[in-house]
Design a protein around this motif. Sequence first.
Motif, PDB file in Angstrom:
ATOM      1  N   TYR A 181       0.840  -1.196   0.000  1.00  0.00           N
ATOM      2  CA  TYR A 181       0.000   0.000   0.000  1.00  0.00           C
ATOM      3  C   TYR A 181       0.875   1.245   0.000  1.00  0.00           C
ATOM      4  O   TYR A 181       1.835   1.359   0.766  1.00  0.00           O
ATOM      5  CB  TYR A 181      -0.911   0.003   1.236  1.00  0.00           C
ATOM      6  N   GLN A 182       0.536   2.178  -0.868  1.00  0.00           N
ATOM      7  CA  GLN A 182       1.299   3.416  -0.998  1.00  0.00           C
ATOM      8  C   GLN A 182       0.405   4.598  -0.631  1.00  0.00           C
ATOM      9  O   GLN A 182      -0.455   4.995  -1.419  1.00  0.00           O
ATOM     10  CB  GLN A 182       1.806   3.588  -2.439  1.00  0.00           C
ATOM     11  N   PRO A 183       0.561   5.168   0.555  1.00  0.00           N
ATOM     12  CA  PRO A 183      -0.254   6.337   0.922  1.00  0.00           C
ATOM     13  C   PRO A 183       0.034   7.507  -0.009  1.00  0.00           C
ATOM     14  O   PRO A 183       1.183   7.739  -0.382  1.00  0.00           O
ATOM     15  CB  PRO A 183       0.196   6.652   2.346  1.00  0.00           C
ATOM     16  N   HIS A 184      -1.026   8.206  -0.389  1.00  0.00           N
ATOM     17  CA  HIS A 184      -0.882   9.359  -1.281  1.00  0.00           C
ATOM     18  C   HIS A 184      -1.344  10.619  -0.558  1.00  0.00           C
ATOM     19  O   HIS A 184      -2.443  10.675  -0.044  1.00  0.00           O
ATOM     20  CB  HIS A 184      -1.708   9.165  -2.560  1.00  0.00           C
ATOM     21  N   HIS A 185      -0.489  11.617  -0.532  1.00  0.00           N
ATOM     22  CA  HIS A 185      -0.843  12.879   0.102  1.00  0.00           C
ATOM     23  C   HIS A 185      -0.420  14.048  -0.783  1.00  0.00           C
ATOM     24  O   HIS A 185       0.034  15.070  -0.297  1.00  0.00           O
ATOM     25  CB  HIS A 185      -0.181  13.000   1.482  1.00  0.00           C
ATOM     26  N   ASP A 186      -0.559  13.875  -2.087  1.00  0.00           N
ATOM     27  CA  ASP A 186      -0.176  14.928  -3.023  1.00  0.00           C
ATOM     28  C   ASP A 186      -1.344  15.907  -3.145  1.00  0.00           C
ATOM     29  O   ASP A 186      -2.284  15.698  -3.905  1.00  0.00           O
ATOM     30  CB  ASP A 186       0.166  14.321  -4.382  1.00  0.00           C
ATOM     31  N   GLU A 187      -1.283  16.962  -2.362  1.00  0.00           N
ATOM     32  CA  GLU A 187      -2.400  17.906  -2.307  1.00  0.00           C
ATOM     33  C   GLU A 187      -2.618  18.613  -3.638  1.00  0.00           C
ATOM     34  O   GLU A 187      -3.760  18.906  -4.010  1.00  0.00           O
ATOM     35  CB  GLU A 187      -2.156  18.927  -1.189  1.00  0.00           C
ATOM     36  N   ALA A 188      -1.552  18.862  -4.367  1.00  0.00           N
ATOM     37  CA  ALA A 188      -1.688  19.550  -5.649  1.00  0.00           C
ATOM     38  C   ALA A 188      -2.442  18.690  -6.657  1.00  0.00           C
ATOM     39  O   ALA A 188      -3.322  19.180  -7.375  1.00  0.00           O
ATOM     40  CB  ALA A 188      -0.314  19.923  -6.188  1.00  0.00           C
ATOM     41  N   ARG A 189      -2.112  17.408  -6.693  1.00  0.00           N
ATOM     42  CA  ARG A 189      -2.795  16.506  -7.635  1.00  0.00           C
ATOM     43  C   ARG A 189      -4.244  16.296  -7.235  1.00  0.00           C
ATOM     44  O   ARG A 189      -5.116  16.197  -8.088  1.00  0.00           O
ATOM     45  CB  ARG A 189      -2.055  15.173  -7.725  1.00  0.00           C
ATOM     46  N   MET A 190      -4.503  16.220  -5.925  1.00  0.00           N
ATOM     47  CA  MET A 190      -5.888  16.077  -5.495  1.00  0.00           C
ATOM     48  C   MET A 190      -6.681  17.334  -5.803  1.00  0.00           C
ATOM     49  O   MET A 190      -7.853  17.264  -6.190  1.00  0.00           O
ATOM     50  CB  MET A 190      -5.966  15.740  -4.005  1.00  0.00           C
ATOM     51  N   ALA A 191      -6.064  18.491  -5.651  1.00  0.00           N
ATOM     52  CA  ALA A 191      -6.749  19.740  -5.994  1.00  0.00           C
ATOM     53  C   ALA A 191      -7.086  19.780  -7.474  1.00  0.00           C
ATOM     54  O   ALA A 191      -8.165  20.243  -7.875  1.00  0.00           O
ATOM     55  CB  ALA A 191      -5.870  20.935  -5.611  1.00  0.00           C
ATOM     56  N   GLU A 192      -6.185  19.255  -8.293  1.00  0.00           N
ATOM     57  CA  GLU A 192      -6.440  19.207  -9.738  1.00  0.00           C
ATOM     58  C   GLU A 192      -7.599  18.271 -10.049  1.00  0.00           C
ATOM     59  O   GLU A 192      -8.475  18.591 -10.865  1.00  0.00           O
ATOM     60  CB  GLU A 192      -5.175  18.738 -10.457  1.00  0.00           C
ATOM     61  N   ASP A 210     -22.443  22.042  -7.347  1.00  0.00           N
ATOM     62  CA  ASP A 210     -21.106  22.630  -7.243  1.00  0.00           C
ATOM     63  C   ASP A 210     -20.377  21.973  -6.087  1.00  0.00           C
ATOM     64  O   ASP A 210     -20.471  22.409  -4.942  1.00  0.00           O
ATOM     65  CB  ASP A 210     -21.203  24.149  -7.043  1.00  0.00           C
ATOM     66  N   THR A 211     -19.691  20.876  -6.377  1.00  0.00           N
ATOM     67  CA  THR A 211     -18.953  20.178  -5.341  1.00  0.00           C
ATOM     68  C   THR A 211     -17.737  19.507  -5.945  1.00  0.00           C
ATOM     69  O   THR A 211     -17.653  19.325  -7.165  1.00  0.00           O
ATOM     70  CB  THR A 211     -19.840  19.139  -4.632  1.00  0.00           C
ATOM     71  N   THR A 212     -16.819  19.132  -5.101  1.00  0.00           N
ATOM     72  CA  THR A 212     -15.617  18.412  -5.509  1.00  0.00           C
ATOM     73  C   THR A 212     -15.740  16.956  -5.083  1.00  0.00           C
ATOM     74  O   THR A 212     -16.696  16.579  -4.382  1.00  0.00           O
ATOM     75  CB  THR A 212     -14.377  19.025  -4.842  1.00  0.00           C
ATOM     76  N   TRP A 213     -14.746  16.155  -5.462  1.00  0.00           N
ATOM     77  CA  TRP A 213     -14.771  14.761  -5.028  1.00  0.00           C
ATOM     78  C   TRP A 213     -14.568  14.682  -3.517  1.00  0.00           C
ATOM     79  O   TRP A 213     -15.311  13.977  -2.826  1.00  0.00           O
ATOM     80  CB  TRP A 213     -13.696  13.944  -5.740  1.00  0.00           C
ATOM     81  N   THR A 214     -13.605  15.410  -2.989  1.00  0.00           N
ATOM     82  CA  THR A 214     -13.375  15.360  -1.541  1.00  0.00           C
ATOM     83  C   THR A 214     -14.554  15.963  -0.788  1.00  0.00           C
ATOM     84  O   THR A 214     -14.897  15.506   0.303  1.00  0.00           O
ATOM     85  CB  THR A 214     -12.069  16.086  -1.161  1.00  0.00           C
TER      86      THR A 214
END
Length: 241
Positions: A181-192, A210-214
Amino acid sequence: MTATIELMRQHRSIRKFASKAIAPEQLSAIMAAAQSASSSSFLQASSVIRITDQALRQQVMALCGNQAYVGSAAEFWVFCADFHRHLQWVPEARTGFAEQLLIGAIDTALMGQNAITAAESLGLGGVFIGAVRNQPHELSRLLGLPQGVIPLFGLCLGYPAQDPEPKPRLPADMMFMENGYQPHHDEARMAEYDAQVRHYYQTRSGGNKDTTWTGQIADTLAREARPFMLNFLHEQGFCLK
């Protein structure tokens, strides 16, 4: 890329259907494709109930939150995990284990995915309905589901009367990992990605959503989902041990 892969990549949920019946030979082909799905230990722990009675369909629709497409689709099927059949033929079979719930759910989900893929290959569309679990006691009584059978999801099928874009999926490397398992915390990619999802919803809803995935995840997981489900599973003979 093969035609099969392209078909699967273009999957989208259809919620508006033309008033056109599906030909019997097409229904038979979809059923055969569904039944050809993999089955753990060849237990074939699934049953599918096709709702053809219109009065019954209206009652089922009411139990599914009155989602109009449950009533308007050419076909509505209820997919169930089923160990009642096994006890009929082998009364001494040991059931009630949590693992059997997983087997029934996985087998049935594989059948459902085969069914929708087969339907889409014939020019049809569909949408899965998790709301069959909104009132499982009432739905089970309505459909005469005995102990050992639980409704997992519904499937609307028909000729599409809309052409929505496929929803943008998470970046592949957030879901497919190598050697652990590889934790992902790339905030820039999630924002994209959030921006992609927001654009999708705004475009599809004409600006009304008007919503995002998160944002959607935060809203969905902020409330307990169907808290009655564990008791229902116990009553139907699942997860007893």
